[in-house]
Design a protein around this motif. Structure first.
Motif, PDB file in Angstrom:
ATOM      1  N   GLY A  98      -3.905   1.306  -2.877  1.00  0.00           N
ATOM      2  CA  GLY A  98      -2.789   2.217  -2.633  1.00  0.00           C
ATOM      3  C   GLY A  98      -2.558   3.165  -3.792  1.00  0.00           C
ATOM      4  O   GLY A  98      -2.323   4.362  -3.597  1.00  0.00           O
ATOM      5  N   ALA A  99      -2.633   2.627  -5.017  1.00  0.00           N
ATOM      6  CA  ALA A  99      -2.458   3.475  -6.197  1.00  0.00           C
ATOM      7  C   ALA A  99      -3.571   4.516  -6.281  1.00  0.00           C
ATOM      8  O   ALA A  99      -3.314   5.683  -6.594  1.00  0.00           O
ATOM      9  CB  ALA A  99      -2.429   2.620  -7.460  1.00  0.00           C
ATOM     10  N   THR A 145      -5.452  10.033  -5.543  1.00  0.00           N
ATOM     11  CA  THR A 145      -6.334  10.989  -4.877  1.00  0.00           C
ATOM     12  C   THR A 145      -5.532  11.993  -4.063  1.00  0.00           C
ATOM     13  O   THR A 145      -5.827  13.194  -4.073  1.00  0.00           O
ATOM     14  CB  THR A 145      -7.340  10.247  -3.981  1.00  0.00           C
ATOM     15  N   LEU A 146      -4.511  11.514  -3.367  1.00  0.00           N
ATOM     16  CA  LEU A 146      -3.651  12.397  -2.587  1.00  0.00           C
ATOM     17  C   LEU A 146      -3.002  13.453  -3.476  1.00  0.00           C
ATOM     18  O   LEU A 146      -2.976  14.643  -3.135  1.00  0.00           O
ATOM     19  CB  LEU A 146      -2.576  11.591  -1.855  1.00  0.00           C
ATOM     20  N   ALA A 183      -5.333   5.676  -3.711  1.00  0.00           N
ATOM     21  CA  ALA A 183      -5.119   6.627  -2.614  1.00  0.00           C
ATOM     22  C   ALA A 183      -4.022   7.623  -2.974  1.00  0.00           C
ATOM     23  O   ALA A 183      -4.145   8.822  -2.701  1.00  0.00           O
ATOM     24  CB  ALA A 183      -4.765   5.882  -1.331  1.00  0.00           C
ATOM     25  N   GLY A 184      -2.963   7.141  -3.606  1.00  0.00           N
ATOM     26  CA  GLY A 184      -1.887   8.028  -4.035  1.00  0.00           C
ATOM     27  C   GLY A 184      -2.348   9.001  -5.113  1.00  0.00           C
ATOM     28  O   GLY A 184      -1.983  10.182  -5.107  1.00  0.00           O
ATOM     29  N   THR A 215     -10.136   5.679  -8.124  1.00  0.00           N
ATOM     30  CA  THR A 215      -9.830   4.599  -7.180  1.00  0.00           C
ATOM     31  C   THR A 215     -10.792   3.434  -7.375  1.00  0.00           C
ATOM     32  O   THR A 215     -10.375   2.267  -7.384  1.00  0.00           O
ATOM     33  CB  THR A 215      -9.899   5.110  -5.731  1.00  0.00           C
ATOM     34  N   PHE A 253       0.828  -1.210   0.000  1.00  0.00           N
ATOM     35  CA  PHE A 253       0.000   0.000   0.000  1.00  0.00           C
ATOM     36  C   PHE A 253       0.865   1.265   0.000  1.00  0.00           C
ATOM     37  O   PHE A 253       0.654   2.171  -0.802  1.00  0.00           O
ATOM     38  CB  PHE A 253      -0.947  -0.012   1.205  1.00  0.00           C
ATOM     39  N   SER A 303       1.139   4.084  -2.966  1.00  0.00           N
ATOM     40  CA  SER A 303       0.580   5.412  -2.719  1.00  0.00           C
ATOM     41  C   SER A 303       1.633   6.504  -2.572  1.00  0.00           C
ATOM     42  O   SER A 303       1.432   7.617  -3.062  1.00  0.00           O
ATOM     43  CB  SER A 303      -0.325   5.393  -1.484  1.00  0.00           C
ATOM     44  N   ASN A 342       4.307   6.731  -6.359  1.00  0.00           N
ATOM     45  CA  ASN A 342       3.038   7.377  -6.672  1.00  0.00           C
ATOM     46  C   ASN A 342       2.887   7.453  -8.192  1.00  0.00           C
ATOM     47  O   ASN A 342       3.793   7.912  -8.884  1.00  0.00           O
ATOM     48  CB  ASN A 342       3.008   8.776  -6.053  1.00  0.00           C
TER      49      ASN A 342
END
Length: 193
Positions: A140-141, A146-147, A143-144, A48, A10, A14, A18
């Motif tokens: 994780g991808a 989105t981050l 979330a990254g 996501t 994860f 992320s 990234n």
């Protein structure tokens, strides 16, 4: 393949690697939708979701194609799954939130051509992840992704109130911020070793 913990998978997807800020995949929605925080978070959620569905399907497709000795069909199969999933997401968003559908504009159907989603399917297959690892990797991808969108949107919203020289207004300052964000995420590469 050495076994990796789910937490490491994860964090790797992320932060360390990234997709937007380290691999430079998915730049079109990153630059196009990151003008407002609300649209950035919704786009991150949509991407996501598509990544999760695509990862599940890619795992099943990979197992099936290896079983019938036809791994050369992986790429086209992944593209069909991604396009179908995006169509479902687009219909859902249009029905449930017409305002969000209009706000995302052309970028919602362009999720189909978002290379970050295809990369998730290809990378998880190449890394030999099992079903659970594939889901964690996709999460994780996402979330990254989105981050990265949320960070960029927050900075761009703050820039609206800043006294920015005319020379760097607009696209120039956006690209400068993207470059600086990318440099900061390179600092996470030390976590991977």
């Amino acid at each position: 393949m050495k076994t990796e913990s789910l937490w490491y998978i994860f964090i790797n997807a992320s932060l360390i690697n990234n997709f937007v800020l380290a691999y430079f995949l998915g730049i079109c929605p990153f630059l196009g939708v990151s003008g407002k925080m609300e649209t950035a978070t919704k786009m991150g959620g949509a991407v996501t979701f598509v990544m999760l569905i695509s990862a599940m399907c890619a795992y099943g497709i990979h197992v099936l194609l290896v079983a019938i000795n036809a791994p050369f069909l992986q790429l086209i199969s992944y593209i069909v799954v991604i396009a179908s999933t995006v169509q479902l997401v687009e219909m859902f968003v249009k029905k449930m939130s017409p305002a969000l559908f209009r706000a995302l504009g052309i970028f919602l159907p362009l999720i189909t051509t978002n290379c970050a989603i295809l990369a998730v399917a290809l990378f998880q297959t190449n890394k030999g992840y099992g079903f659970v690892e594939s889901l964690v990797y996709a999460l994780g991808a996402g979330a990254g992704f989105t981050l990265a969108l949320v960070l960029m949107a927050g900075l761009r919203e703050q820039l609206e109130f800043a006294d920015v020289p005319k020379v760097v207004k607009g696209t120039v300052i956006t690209l400068l911020i993207a470059g600086i964000l990318s440099l900061t995420f390179m600092g996470f590469s030390g976590l991977g070793s």
